[in-house]
Design a protein around this motif. Sequence first.
Motif, PDB file in Angstrom:
ATOM      1  N   LEU A   1       0.808  -1.226   0.000  1.00 42.09           N
ATOM      2  CA  LEU A   1       0.000   0.000   0.000  1.00 42.09           C
ATOM      3  C   LEU A   1       0.839   1.272   0.000  1.00 42.09           C
ATOM      4  O   LEU A   1       0.435   2.270  -0.614  1.00 42.09           O
ATOM      5  N   GLN A   2       1.969   1.281   0.681  1.00 40.98           N
ATOM      6  CA  GLN A   2       2.738   2.527   0.788  1.00 40.98           C
ATOM      7  C   GLN A   2       3.055   3.143  -0.576  1.00 40.98           C
ATOM      8  O   GLN A   2       2.775   4.324  -0.776  1.00 40.98           O
TER       9      GLN A   2
ATOM     10  N   ILE B   1      -7.755  -1.037  -7.235  1.00 42.43           N
ATOM     11  CA  ILE B   1      -9.015  -1.059  -6.484  1.00 42.43           C
ATOM     12  C   ILE B   1      -9.470  -2.503  -6.278  1.00 42.43           C
ATOM     13  O   ILE B   1      -9.888  -2.879  -5.174  1.00 42.43           O
ATOM     14  N   VAL B   2      -9.377  -3.312  -7.313  1.00 41.15           N
ATOM     15  CA  VAL B   2      -9.769  -4.725  -7.210  1.00 41.15           C
ATOM     16  C   VAL B   2      -8.923  -5.417  -6.154  1.00 41.15           C
ATOM     17  O   VAL B   2      -9.451  -6.149  -5.298  1.00 41.15           O
ATOM     18  N   TRP B   3      -7.611  -5.204  -6.179  1.00 35.35           N
ATOM     19  CA  TRP B   3      -6.729  -5.822  -5.181  1.00 35.35           C
ATOM     20  C   TRP B   3      -7.120  -5.398  -3.774  1.00 35.35           C
ATOM     21  O   TRP B   3      -7.246  -6.229  -2.875  1.00 35.35           O
ATOM     22  N   LEU B   4      -7.345  -4.086  -3.565  1.00 36.53           N
ATOM     23  CA  LEU B   4      -7.674  -3.586  -2.238  1.00 36.53           C
ATOM     24  C   LEU B   4      -9.032  -4.111  -1.767  1.00 36.53           C
ATOM     25  O   LEU B   4      -9.190  -4.486  -0.601  1.00 36.53           O
ATOM     26  N   LYS B   5      -9.996  -4.182  -2.660  1.00 39.39           N
ATOM     27  CA  LYS B   5     -11.301  -4.751  -2.298  1.00 39.39           C
ATOM     28  C   LYS B   5     -11.166  -6.227  -1.929  1.00 39.39           C
ATOM     29  O   LYS B   5     -11.817  -6.702  -0.985  1.00 39.39           O
TER      30      LYS B   5
ATOM     31  N   PHE C   1     -10.678  -0.232   4.520  1.00 43.06           N
ATOM     32  CA  PHE C   1      -9.678  -1.282   4.701  1.00 43.06           C
ATOM     33  C   PHE C   1      -8.972  -1.139   6.047  1.00 43.06           C
ATOM     34  O   PHE C   1      -8.773  -2.125   6.763  1.00 43.06           O
ATOM     35  N   PHE C   2      -8.610   0.090   6.407  1.00 41.92           N
ATOM     36  CA  PHE C   2      -7.925   0.290   7.679  1.00 41.92           C
ATOM     37  C   PHE C   2      -8.818  -0.105   8.850  1.00 41.92           C
ATOM     38  O   PHE C   2      -8.332  -0.662   9.839  1.00 41.92           O
TER      39      PHE C   2
END
Length: 175
Positions: free
Chosen positions: A58-59, A80-84, A151-152
């Motif tokens: 993420l950084q 976005i797909v990865w984070l979701k 996410f956080f």
Amino acid sequence: MRRKKPEDLREWCYPFIFETRLTCDYEILTDELCCHIGVVLSLLPAGFDEIRADLERLQPLIYHLNGSVRGKNGIFEQDIVWLKDRYSHYQQATSGRVNGFVLPRGPAPVPQLHLCRCTGKKIVRMLVRLEEEGRRFDETLPRFANVLANFFFVLTVFIKARLGTEEVPYISINY
């Protein structure tokens, strides 16, 4: 009066620091978020390797988010797909643990992740303000930033579950 760039570079902390547009404020917020993630990484207990890997990935994405308003877009649909997907992974692992508002507390790095969440919300709000100011940017930015804030939160729930720390519900008297 508009400030001028000083001749002495030691008196100049950022190339755009004297701008009056909100773009610089946005960039400072995204930088702040990246720093908060660094703090979380330094406090992450042993055994949380997948969270460490996610935050390390993420950084650089946060810095891509940073430069995407002033420069070329650096946040793409696959980000976005990865984070979701990562959000869903942690949410499924803690299914049923949180069913309402909870107080933002717990052992480190939970409070620091809540600060990441709040900074993520500030970034979303700043994108709203930038758009209102007439700045154009790719729609992936606010979408990514919204998922990021969520996410956080789910990371706080996951960490507290793994550490055996109870959630403290918040019951509003306002709604």
